[in-house]
Enzyme design. Structure first.
Site, PDB file in Angstrom:
ATOM      1  N   ARG A 192       0.854  -1.198   0.000  1.00  0.00           N
ATOM      2  CA  ARG A 192       0.000   0.000   0.000  1.00  0.00           C
ATOM      3  C   ARG A 192       0.875   1.228   0.000  1.00  0.00           C
ATOM      4  NH1 ARG A 192      -4.686   0.144   4.354  1.00  0.00           N
ATOM      5  NH2 ARG A 192      -2.916   0.683   5.647  1.00  0.00           N
ATOM      6  N   THR A 199      -1.312   7.443  -0.343  1.00  0.00           N
ATOM      7  CA  THR A 199      -2.650   7.297  -0.939  1.00  0.00           C
ATOM      8  C   THR A 199      -3.411   6.093  -0.378  1.00  0.00           C
ATOM      9  OG1 THR A 199      -1.855   5.846  -2.688  1.00  0.00           O
ATOM     10  CG2 THR A 199      -1.741   8.217  -3.119  1.00  0.00           C
ATOM     11  N   ASP A 208       0.651  -3.762  11.954  1.00  0.00           N
ATOM     12  CA  ASP A 208       1.103  -4.082  10.598  1.00  0.00           C
ATOM     13  C   ASP A 208       1.464  -5.566  10.531  1.00  0.00           C
ATOM     14  OD1 ASP A 208       2.926  -4.499   8.320  1.00  0.00           O
ATOM     15  OD2 ASP A 208       2.664  -2.347   8.044  1.00  0.00           O
ATOM     16  N   ASP A 238       4.998  -6.511   9.075  1.00  0.00           N
ATOM     17  CA  ASP A 238       6.086  -6.189  10.006  1.00  0.00           C
ATOM     18  C   ASP A 238       6.125  -7.154  11.181  1.00  0.00           C
ATOM     19  OD1 ASP A 238       7.098  -4.109   8.543  1.00  0.00           O
ATOM     20  OD2 ASP A 238       6.012  -2.537   9.641  1.00  0.00           O
TER      21      ASP A 238
HETATM   22  C1  PRP Z   1      -1.091  -5.057   4.082  1.00  0.00           C
HETATM   23  C2  PRP Z   1      -1.900  -6.336   4.110  1.00  0.00           C
HETATM   24  C3  PRP Z   1      -2.721  -6.230   2.861  1.00  0.00           C
HETATM   25  C4  PRP Z   1      -2.983  -4.757   2.763  1.00  0.00           C
HETATM   26  C5  PRP Z   1      -4.374  -4.495   3.231  1.00  0.00           C
HETATM   27  O1  PRP Z   1      -0.027  -5.155   3.217  1.00  0.00           O
HETATM   28  O2  PRP Z   1      -1.115  -7.485   4.163  1.00  0.00           O
HETATM   29  O3  PRP Z   1      -2.068  -6.707   1.690  1.00  0.00           O
HETATM   30  O4  PRP Z   1      -2.057  -4.104   3.640  1.00  0.00           O
HETATM   31  O5  PRP Z   1      -4.712  -3.179   3.047  1.00  0.00           O
HETATM   32  P1  PRP Z   1      -5.853  -2.712   2.047  1.00  0.00           P
HETATM   33  O6  PRP Z   1      -7.029  -3.617   2.287  1.00  0.00           O
HETATM   34  O7  PRP Z   1      -6.106  -1.305   2.482  1.00  0.00           O
HETATM   35  O8  PRP Z   1      -5.335  -2.801   0.651  1.00  0.00           O
HETATM   36  P2  PRP Z   1       1.092  -4.020   3.141  1.00  0.00           P
HETATM   37  O9  PRP Z   1       0.729  -2.989   2.141  1.00  0.00           O
HETATM   38  O10 PRP Z   1       1.373  -3.509   4.529  1.00  0.00           O
HETATM   39  O11 PRP Z   1       2.327  -4.794   2.554  1.00  0.00           O
HETATM   40  P3  PRP Z   1       3.235  -5.940   3.225  1.00  0.00           P
HETATM   41  O12 PRP Z   1       2.356  -7.168   3.374  1.00  0.00           O
HETATM   42  O13 PRP Z   1       4.309  -6.127   2.234  1.00  0.00           O
HETATM   43  O14 PRP Z   1       3.732  -5.444   4.552  1.00  0.00           O
HETATM   44  N1  URA Z   2      -2.296  -3.593   6.731  1.00  0.00           N
HETATM   45  C1  URA Z   2      -1.939  -4.106   7.939  1.00  0.00           C
HETATM   46  O1  URA Z   2      -0.979  -4.876   8.034  1.00  0.00           O
HETATM   47  N2  URA Z   2      -2.653  -3.741   9.006  1.00  0.00           N
HETATM   48  C2  URA Z   2      -3.705  -2.917   8.956  1.00  0.00           C
HETATM   49  O2  URA Z   2      -4.332  -2.629   9.994  1.00  0.00           O
HETATM   50  C3  URA Z   2      -4.063  -2.398   7.696  1.00  0.00           C
HETATM   51  C4  URA Z   2      -3.358  -2.772   6.598  1.00  0.00           C
END
Ligand code: PRP
Ligand code: URA
Length: 211
Positions: free
Chosen positions: A106, A110, A202, A205
């Protein structure tokens, strides 16, 4: 009105594990184990409708007509990174499953998904696909990943997450009303950074120990 395409897995084991997962004092090792265990339990629940067929076998005592999975062609597609944490749990129950990967993060400003990787089994059109991502927040990542998978015309798509926000669930079910959604917790709302409240922070993380 109740949406029959949305399933909240309220099994006591799942709910207990989810509480430990949410706790900010739970470290990465235990977090990873819990994500995997919850995925396994959710896999069990979300495969209840797999078709069976009769086969004849010989037990040490007699001939018996018993059941095996019919047409068990399945694939799982974790959304990177956090979806990777759910792969082991699924593979433990379905060892022969094919695995595709979709990479998305994400944009921090945005909150829109940015895709950076896609490798899917070429015969996805013959399979049921389970899309894995622990978090459904705005729903942007899930909606885009599923649109990508639909280009292969799979037989059926199910989306499995651990925690969903109402906003993301609405967006996903409106964009893809044909996709069944499974989640362990339906939370309250998104905060100003589009994080799920109360959520678990997160997921990527916490799984990988980054940040
Ligand atoms: C997180 C999660 C989803 C997304 C959800 O990923 O694992 O893929 O956010 O958010 P949304 O419903 O608003 O799209 P992130 O972007 O943190 O990436 P990562 O898994 O690489 O940490
Ligand atoms: N992605 C995450 O990992 N946690 C949240 O709460 C939202 C998006």
């Amino acid at each position: 009105m109740e949406n029959k395409m949305v399933h909240i897995i309220n099994h006591p084991l799942v709910q207990h594990k989810l509480t430990i997962l949410r706790d900010k004092n739970t470290g990465s090792k235990q977090f990873r184990e819990l994500v995997s265990e919850i995925a396994l339990l959710m896999c069990y629940e979300s495969t209840r409708d797999l078709p069976l067929m009769d086969v004849q076998i010989e037990t040490p005592i007699a001939t018996a007509t018993t059941k095996v999975l019919a047409g068990k062609k399945m694939a799982i597609v974790p959304i990177l990174r956090a979806g990777l944490g759910m792969v082991d749990g699924m593979v433990n129950l379905i060892p022969s499953v094919r695995i595709g990967h979709i990479g998305m993060y994400r944009d921090p400003e945005t909150h829109k998904p940015v895709d950076y990787y896609c490798k899917l089994p070429s015969d996805l059109g013959e399979r049921d696909v389970y899309v894995l991502d622990p978090m459904l927040a705005t729903g942007g990542s899930a909606v885009d990943a599923i649109a990508r998978i639909k280009e292969f015309h799979p037989k059926r798509i199910k989306f499995m997450c651990i925690i969903a926000a109402p906003e993301g669930l609405k967006t996903l079910t409106e964009a893809h009303p044909d996709v069944e959604v499974y989640c362990a917790g339906l939370d309250d709302h998104l905060n100003e950074h589009c994080y799920i409240v109360p959520g678990l922070g997160d997921a990527g993380d916490r799984i990988f120990g980054t940040k």
